[in-house]
Design a protein around this motif. Structure first.
Motif, PDB file in Angstrom:
ATOM      1  N   ALA A 123      46.994 -49.637   4.227  1.00  0.00           N
ATOM      2  CA  ALA A 123      45.599 -49.506   3.803  1.00  0.00           C
ATOM      3  C   ALA A 123      44.661 -49.622   4.999  1.00  0.00           C
ATOM      4  CB  ALA A 123      45.280 -50.578   2.764  1.00  0.00           C
ATOM      5  N   THR A 145      41.289 -53.576  -3.403  1.00  0.00           N
ATOM      6  CA  THR A 145      42.712 -53.542  -3.738  1.00  0.00           C
ATOM      7  C   THR A 145      43.255 -54.941  -3.992  1.00  0.00           C
ATOM      8  OG1 THR A 145      42.977 -51.558  -2.364  1.00  0.00           O
ATOM      9  CG2 THR A 145      44.988 -52.786  -2.933  1.00  0.00           C
ATOM     10  N   TRP A 146      42.754 -55.942  -3.241  1.00  0.00           N
ATOM     11  CA  TRP A 146      43.224 -57.329  -3.379  1.00  0.00           C
ATOM     12  C   TRP A 146      42.026 -58.238  -3.693  1.00  0.00           C
ATOM     13  CZ3 TRP A 146      45.062 -54.192   0.689  1.00  0.00           C
ATOM     14  CH2 TRP A 146      46.417 -53.852   0.614  1.00  0.00           C
TER      15      TRP A 146
END
Length: 353
Positions: A123, A145-146
């Motif tokens: 990423a 994403t996290w």
């Protein structure tokens, strides 16, 4: 070789016995990079090593992508030539990943937050290949994403895992700006990895004579015993010390002039046994800021004092033990020259504590 002989040999390789008449890229490549966490620090490091150095001689190649600021040895930011960034960084990538996993609080938080480091690297590579990102912008993109992961750990984790460059104006004399990262590949092109054998030989040329432990401390690489065994027939060696056969090894009584170095200069950090330049084993300071305002002083070849420049243009030198009258005179003269380089318009004064 005794300590003093090692000192003079190392200072000769570092251009600290006599200033060299070389270009900045040639010098940076000979030294296999200059420590550059503080973006202005390499300017003082090069001023102490090169005859007639001016800031434009570094700022120009940095803006032209001939030089870059990238994470390299010891997982720290170095000023390197573009060619070295492409051939050295691939060799030390395992060191940076190991540092993140085992030695960095960012890595520990990422693991605790369930972040897969391989996925984070992918990423990060995609983001940094698209355009330069500040750490805040990088974290903003990665938390999508996290979302439950620590923001700083995500952005700093990418710094360890993805070969990247801090782009100008960061590192340009007289300019400022937060670190902005772009991928090394998009900035310079595809990596062209060198060999560990060549890296060891270049280390000896810049920091030798040295031991295997010294090379390991500088590079972070493992398995160097086998490399040295392979190279030993072509090396000069004296017990545990190794060196290039034709490298300069001046006499132990060779005069060593006063030198002002920036914070965290490579010559203070690149050996397992640092007593050759730091006989008292003093901790090497890394003060906050952009650099070129504080650092260390070498007197008779050894780390003997710290220096700092205040906002009024006064250079304060704090020796660890009394200096002789001649040493004080030499420190004052070199300090005034440093002030002329760093703050040419300011009132200049040197104060020795």
């Amino acid at each position: 070789m005794d300590r003093r002989a090692l000192n003079r040999a190392t200072l000769a390789r570092q251009f600290l016995l006599a200033r060299a008449d070389l270009s900045v890229p040639t010098t940076v490549e000979h030294l296999v990079g200059l420590q550059g966490q503080a973006p202005d620090a390499p300017y003082v490091g090069l001023w102490s090593r090169l005859d007639g150095f001016t800031p434009d001689q570094l700022a120009g190649p940095l803006q032209a992508r001939e030089l870059v600021r990238t994470s390299a040895m010891r997982a720290t930011v170095h000023l390197m030539t573009a060619r070295d960034a492409l051939r050295v960084r691939p060799l030390v990538e395992p060191v940076l990943e190991r540092a993140l996993r085992s030695g960095s609080p960012f890595g520990k938080r990422l693991v605790a937050d369930g972040v897969d480091l391989a996925e984070l690297a992918e990423a990060g590579e995609r983001l940094l290949a698209s355009r330069p990102h500040s750490r805040r912008e990088l974290a903003d993109a990665l938390v999508r994403t996290w979302p439950d992961a620590d923001r700083d750990s995500l952005s700093y984790g990418v710094s360890y895992l993805v070969p990247s460059v801090q782009v100008p104006p960061r590192g340009v004399w007289g300019q400022s700006g937060p670190p902005a990262l772009v991928s090394l590949r998009s900035w310079l092109g595809a990596p062209t990895p060198g060999t560990v054998d060549d890296l060891v030989l270049r280390y000896l040329g810049a920091f030798g004579p040295a031991t295997v432990a010294d090379i390991r401390t500088w590079s972070g690489l493992t398995g160097l015993g086998e490399v040295v065994d392979r190279l030993r027939p072509k090396l000069w060696h004296d017990g545990t010390l190794l060196d290039l056969p034709d490298a300069p090894r001046p006499g132990r009584d060779t005069p060593a002039p006063v030198r002002f170095l920036p914070e965290y200069d490579n010559v203070l950090l690149s050996h397992a046994d640092r007593s050759r330049v730091n006989p008292d084993g003093r901790r090497v300071p890394l003060p906050p800021g952009n650099g070129a305002r504080r650092g260390t002083v070498f007197v008779d070849g050894d780390y003997r004092a710290d220096w700092r420049i205040d906002s009024g243009g006064v250079l304060s030198v704090e020796p660890f033990a009394p200096l002789s009258r001649a040493e004080r005179d030499d420190v004052t003269a070199e300090g005034l020259d440093l002030l002329t380089f760093v703050s040419p318009e300011a009132h200049h004064d040197v104060v020795i504590a």
